[in-house]
Motif scaffolding. Sequence first.
Motif, PDB file in Angstrom:
ATOM      1  N   ALA A 140       0.828  -1.208   0.000  1.00  0.00           N
ATOM      2  CA  ALA A 140       0.000   0.000   0.000  1.00  0.00           C
ATOM      3  C   ALA A 140       0.862   1.258   0.000  1.00  0.00           C
ATOM      4  O   ALA A 140       0.540   2.249  -0.665  1.00  0.00           O
ATOM      5  CB  ALA A 140      -0.942  -0.004   1.199  1.00  0.00           C
ATOM      6  N   GLN A 141       1.961   1.242   0.740  1.00  0.00           N
ATOM      7  CA  GLN A 141       2.883   2.383   0.715  1.00  0.00           C
ATOM      8  C   GLN A 141       3.466   2.569  -0.676  1.00  0.00           C
ATOM      9  O   GLN A 141       3.613   3.704  -1.150  1.00  0.00           O
ATOM     10  CB  GLN A 141       4.005   2.168   1.728  1.00  0.00           C
ATOM     11  CG  GLN A 141       3.595   2.373   3.167  1.00  0.00           C
ATOM     12  CD  GLN A 141       4.743   2.112   4.115  1.00  0.00           C
ATOM     13  OE1 GLN A 141       5.521   1.166   3.923  1.00  0.00           O
ATOM     14  NE2 GLN A 141       4.870   2.920   5.152  1.00  0.00           N
ATOM     15  N   ARG A 142       3.813   1.465  -1.320  1.00  0.00           N
ATOM     16  CA  ARG A 142       4.375   1.561  -2.675  1.00  0.00           C
ATOM     17  C   ARG A 142       3.378   2.183  -3.638  1.00  0.00           C
ATOM     18  O   ARG A 142       3.732   3.057  -4.441  1.00  0.00           O
ATOM     19  CB  ARG A 142       4.780   0.163  -3.175  1.00  0.00           C
ATOM     20  CG  ARG A 142       5.405   0.162  -4.573  1.00  0.00           C
ATOM     21  CD  ARG A 142       5.419  -1.225  -5.176  1.00  0.00           C
ATOM     22  NE  ARG A 142       4.077  -1.734  -5.413  1.00  0.00           N
ATOM     23  CZ  ARG A 142       3.313  -1.381  -6.444  1.00  0.00           C
ATOM     24  NH1 ARG A 142       3.745  -0.511  -7.330  1.00  0.00           N
ATOM     25  NH2 ARG A 142       2.106  -1.907  -6.583  1.00  0.00           N
ATOM     26  N   ARG A 143       2.107   1.752  -3.562  1.00  0.00           N
ATOM     27  CA  ARG A 143       1.106   2.295  -4.475  1.00  0.00           C
ATOM     28  C   ARG A 143       0.907   3.790  -4.252  1.00  0.00           C
ATOM     29  O   ARG A 143       0.826   4.557  -5.205  1.00  0.00           O
ATOM     30  CB  ARG A 143      -0.226   1.547  -4.301  1.00  0.00           C
ATOM     31  CG  ARG A 143      -0.214   0.111  -4.797  1.00  0.00           C
ATOM     32  CD  ARG A 143      -1.638  -0.423  -4.943  1.00  0.00           C
ATOM     33  NE  ARG A 143      -2.368  -0.379  -3.681  1.00  0.00           N
ATOM     34  CZ  ARG A 143      -2.437  -1.392  -2.817  1.00  0.00           C
ATOM     35  NH1 ARG A 143      -1.791  -2.526  -3.085  1.00  0.00           N
ATOM     36  NH2 ARG A 143      -3.128  -1.288  -1.700  1.00  0.00           N
ATOM     37  N   GLN A 144       0.821   4.186  -2.967  1.00  0.00           N
ATOM     38  CA  GLN A 144       0.616   5.608  -2.694  1.00  0.00           C
ATOM     39  C   GLN A 144       1.809   6.434  -3.164  1.00  0.00           C
ATOM     40  O   GLN A 144       1.641   7.492  -3.779  1.00  0.00           O
ATOM     41  CB  GLN A 144       0.405   5.826  -1.187  1.00  0.00           C
ATOM     42  CG  GLN A 144       0.285   7.297  -0.797  1.00  0.00           C
ATOM     43  CD  GLN A 144      -0.055   7.493   0.661  1.00  0.00           C
ATOM     44  OE1 GLN A 144      -1.216   7.418   1.040  1.00  0.00           O
ATOM     45  NE2 GLN A 144       0.949   7.742   1.490  1.00  0.00           N
ATOM     46  N   ALA A 145       3.018   5.959  -2.867  1.00  0.00           N
ATOM     47  CA  ALA A 145       4.215   6.697  -3.260  1.00  0.00           C
ATOM     48  C   ALA A 145       4.334   6.775  -4.777  1.00  0.00           C
ATOM     49  O   ALA A 145       4.723   7.821  -5.324  1.00  0.00           O
ATOM     50  CB  ALA A 145       5.456   6.032  -2.668  1.00  0.00           C
ATOM     51  N   LEU A 146       3.995   5.696  -5.474  1.00  0.00           N
ATOM     52  CA  LEU A 146       4.090   5.701  -6.925  1.00  0.00           C
ATOM     53  C   LEU A 146       3.111   6.691  -7.537  1.00  0.00           C
ATOM     54  O   LEU A 146       3.449   7.414  -8.480  1.00  0.00           O
ATOM     55  CB  LEU A 146       3.836   4.295  -7.477  1.00  0.00           C
ATOM     56  CG  LEU A 146       3.976   4.132  -8.996  1.00  0.00           C
ATOM     57  CD1 LEU A 146       5.379   4.505  -9.446  1.00  0.00           C
ATOM     58  CD2 LEU A 146       3.646   2.704  -9.419  1.00  0.00           C
ATOM     59  N   ARG A 147       1.882   6.743  -6.999  1.00  0.00           N
ATOM     60  CA  ARG A 147       0.918   7.721  -7.506  1.00  0.00           C
ATOM     61  C   ARG A 147       1.443   9.143  -7.328  1.00  0.00           C
ATOM     62  O   ARG A 147       1.304   9.978  -8.225  1.00  0.00           O
ATOM     63  CB  ARG A 147      -0.422   7.554  -6.784  1.00  0.00           C
ATOM     64  CG  ARG A 147      -1.202   6.314  -7.164  1.00  0.00           C
ATOM     65  CD  ARG A 147      -2.638   6.394  -6.667  1.00  0.00           C
ATOM     66  NE  ARG A 147      -2.728   6.411  -5.222  1.00  0.00           N
ATOM     67  CZ  ARG A 147      -2.899   5.330  -4.463  1.00  0.00           C
ATOM     68  NH1 ARG A 147      -2.991   4.135  -5.021  1.00  0.00           N
ATOM     69  NH2 ARG A 147      -2.989   5.429  -3.140  1.00  0.00           N
TER      70      ARG A 147
END
Length: 451
Positions: A140-147
């Motif tokens: 979830a952290q990866r998805r938020q950071a990527l966005r």
Amino acid sequence: MAETIYALASGGAKAGIAVIRLSGPSAGEVVRALTPGAPFPAPRRAVRRVFRHPQSGRALDDGLALWFPGPRSYTGEDAAELHIHGGRAVRAALLDALAALPGCRLAEPGEFTRRAFLNDRLDLSQAEGVVDLIEAETEAQRRQALRQAEGALGRRCAAWAERLMRLAAHAEAWIDFPDEDLPAESRDRNEFEMQQLEAELTQEIEGSVRSERLRDGVRVAIVGPPNAGKSSVLNRLAGREAAIVHARAGTTRDVVEVGLDLAGVPVVAADTAGLREAADEIEAEGVRRARAAAAAADVVVCVAAVTDPAAPALWTDARAAYPEAAVLLVANKSDLLTQDAAASGIGGAAGEPVLFVSAQTGAGIEVLVDRLAAAAAEAAGAGEEAGLTRARHREAAAECLAALRRARRAPSPDLEAEDLRLALRAIGRITGKVDVEDLLDVVFRDFCIGK
């Protein structure tokens, strides 16, 4: 930025391949100096080269060179990458060779991304997203950071800035051109647009806590009376002996924290001292810390033994004590009761949905993990679009909102315009892009001044 910078981009651990990154006006000359006599690489194509020391000419390694001419590079400058073998001696030899070249120096922390920002390749929110992407530990952290790194927050801020710019331009037009044939309904339109924007910013600021939780980790406090099995539950969640477990009540005197990854959501679970009348000042401090941890938690796991007759009252009190948190009620030591007795016993008496688990046997732990993961995902807003993920973002948005509210109440157009300019400047600080000259473009586009 007249100097060419270099750095080991792949980290210091021994590996099969290491990457050295270069950026600056002399990046091309550096590649030529390290590969004398070889054809210069075509843009964005990896070519095999023998890297040599620029002074002695001795071979240092056999690897790959890549060339990224500016402005189509990460930094917006001429840039290059050297892909070499990842041994410590090879890395040291190449870095020493680069240090020997004039105009080259080791990059400072974050300097490549800083140059990308200064060259308009990234905005500030994207740069922060790059950092968060590197530091992401859960899905979830990866998805938020990527966005965020891809510019999702920057695009939202740009949309807000465009609306504020239009509002400010309209207010400026009423001041500077009062005798022109300006649309009479523009004042009403401005008021409506300010109301809409105020509502959006208010909602965004209120939701920013969720984005920050996802970035920093959802706080979970495990509370309950002594000897309820709180430490055993934590150990089951962690999958290891993180907290001391003993039959004697009151073993835990301090807050023991463990980082968890629950379905991609980062969680910091805290085992706490048993809640009771303290027998000494050390235990009293432990109880105080336990209550403080629960008060600051996003999710509270209230654990009681199935054999504890005070459990129903404990769970009812927990619901009332932590209204801002998600509260999970857990009946531990369910192996001491039959399933029928458990289903009709304290769970029903409490009038609350209770999870029956046994930290001893592991029964019910998977259900607890699923419920805890769902509560953590809800608290963190996992899956939502990129929002305000840092205190800096929230403070800038709050300042923008305050200025926007002042503009709505302003007694004169000049004060309204000034507050709208302040709102625009505040929202621009999130991305680092504030250009009040763009107001002129909006004025001339929306109004036929001097017709």
